[in-house]
Design an enzyme around this catalytic site. Sequence first.
Site, mmCIF file in Angstrom:
data_model
loop_
_atom_site.group_PDB
_atom_site.id
_atom_site.type_symbol
_atom_site.label_atom_id
_atom_site.label_comp_id
_atom_site.label_asym_id
_atom_site.label_seq_id
_atom_site.Cartn_x
_atom_site.Cartn_y
_atom_site.Cartn_z
ATOM 1 N N ARG A 52 78.704 61.198 68.480
ATOM 2 C CA ARG A 52 78.753 60.764 69.884
ATOM 3 C C ARG A 52 80.031 59.953 70.103
ATOM 4 O O ARG A 52 80.694 60.078 71.129
ATOM 5 C CB ARG A 52 77.524 59.925 70.269
ATOM 6 N N LYS A 201 86.780 74.332 84.823
ATOM 7 C CA LYS A 201 87.546 75.159 85.751
ATOM 8 C C LYS A 201 88.799 75.710 85.062
ATOM 9 O O LYS A 201 88.666 76.471 84.131
ATOM 10 C CB LYS A 201 87.857 74.353 87.011
HETATM 11 C C1 LIG Z 1 83.612 71.192 89.447
HETATM 12 C C2 LIG Z 1 84.300 69.979 89.918
HETATM 13 C C3 LIG Z 1 83.872 68.692 89.526
HETATM 14 C C4 LIG Z 1 82.659 68.471 88.669
HETATM 15 O O1 LIG Z 1 82.805 69.000 87.394
HETATM 16 P P1 LIG Z 1 81.579 69.559 86.515
HETATM 17 O O2 LIG Z 1 82.251 70.026 85.285
HETATM 18 O O3 LIG Z 1 80.917 70.641 87.315
HETATM 19 O O4 LIG Z 1 80.644 68.411 86.293
HETATM 20 C C5 LIG Z 1 84.605 67.608 89.983
HETATM 21 N N1 LIG Z 1 85.676 67.760 90.792
HETATM 22 C C6 LIG Z 1 86.102 68.968 91.190
HETATM 23 C C7 LIG Z 1 87.295 69.068 92.086
HETATM 24 C C8 LIG Z 1 85.431 70.116 90.785
HETATM 25 O O5 LIG Z 1 85.852 71.316 91.206
#
Ligand SMILES: *Cc1c(COP(=O)(O)O)cnc(C)c1O
Length: 387
Positions: A52, A201
Amino acid sequence: MKQETKQGFGTLAIHAGQHPDPSTGAIMTPVYMTSTYVQAAPALTKGYDYSRSHNPTRTAMEQNIAALEGGQFGLGFASGMAAIHCVLNLLQQGDHVVAGNDLYGGTYRILTTVHAKFGVASTFTDLSDLAAFERALKPNTKLVMLESPTNPLLRLYDLAAIAAICQRRGILTLADNTFASPYLQNPLKLGCDLVIHSSTKYLGGHSDVVGGVLVSNDAGLHRRLMHFQNSCGGTPGPMDCFLVLRGTKTLHIRMDRHCRNAMAVALFLASHPKVAKVHYPGLLSHPQHELAKRQMRDFGGMVSVELKATVEQAKQVASSFHVFSLAESLGGVESLVDHPASMTHASIPAAEREKAGLSDGLIRLSVGVEDEADLIADLAQALAQLN
Ligand SMILES: *Cc1c(COP(=O)(O)O)cnc(C)c1O
């Protein structure tokens, strides 16, 4: 590390934080599937005692992404929201946050339904209006959270100008750089204190992992955040870190294609009779096109479009693609289409969405790296549904 930061982005993407495995010479960072580490004597470790707190695969990922952002310190998380949550732990009862009013729905939700309970108030405003932004700042404002380009309207905020205002007042700036990726924009270099990414992303890039990263350049701030990271425990597993590391190796190549395809899509949509408005920073018609040229290397892979259509027709169009898939998320190699009002931004109340200019007829595209002609043909046939 000093040496490495002089290298170009592609070289850093492939090499920063990566070292051949000392025991075998394996060129790829191993997936260290271990929860604990054997100690030679009590508290005599090789830098790792419990996964962790630290894990070698995670360390490699943290160093890699920190280098891509031009930062010294990286921290990995199990999701982008876990990374944002870690930063919000810096606040205490009575503190105030200013955030953009066109932002990721989950960021709005954590501020208004989680941290509001603990006496942390938030104001959401259009940060592209610097005078309005300064008016929103209060004596107890401790944090400014911004996304640029914004989600889903792809407005730009002047990161250097906002960071300078905050610096004068001792307010921390947190830039969510998920939409731009470190290839297109580096907020730390523009004066922001912290960068967060949803590595789900563009960094991961293949829609096969959920993760988050924080990057900073301040050792004291980094130590406080690392304390929260370990205390709250929202850390990623080694396989997830491996997948993100695998993604960052091709980030620059993918982003070039995302940008090229997105520009082609934006130009096609801009001349389509069924389109009321295209939001893309690369278009001359974008109100902050000049800022985009100054602040970003290229204009990104996200395009939003307002159709000349009712809500029902817009949803119908969103459901009629063959190459684009109807799904939340973004930044993967495959193209996605989203209807923000009913999907990604449904957690923002309709009145707030309207105030921010997010119409129910808006469709958001995450333009992938497929062949441009196939993407355009798919858009043409989906929009033909409106005839
Ligand atoms: C997807 C996203 C998040 C959150 O991220 P997760 O990995 O889904 O928890 C935060 N900010 C933006 C701009 C995003 O597109």
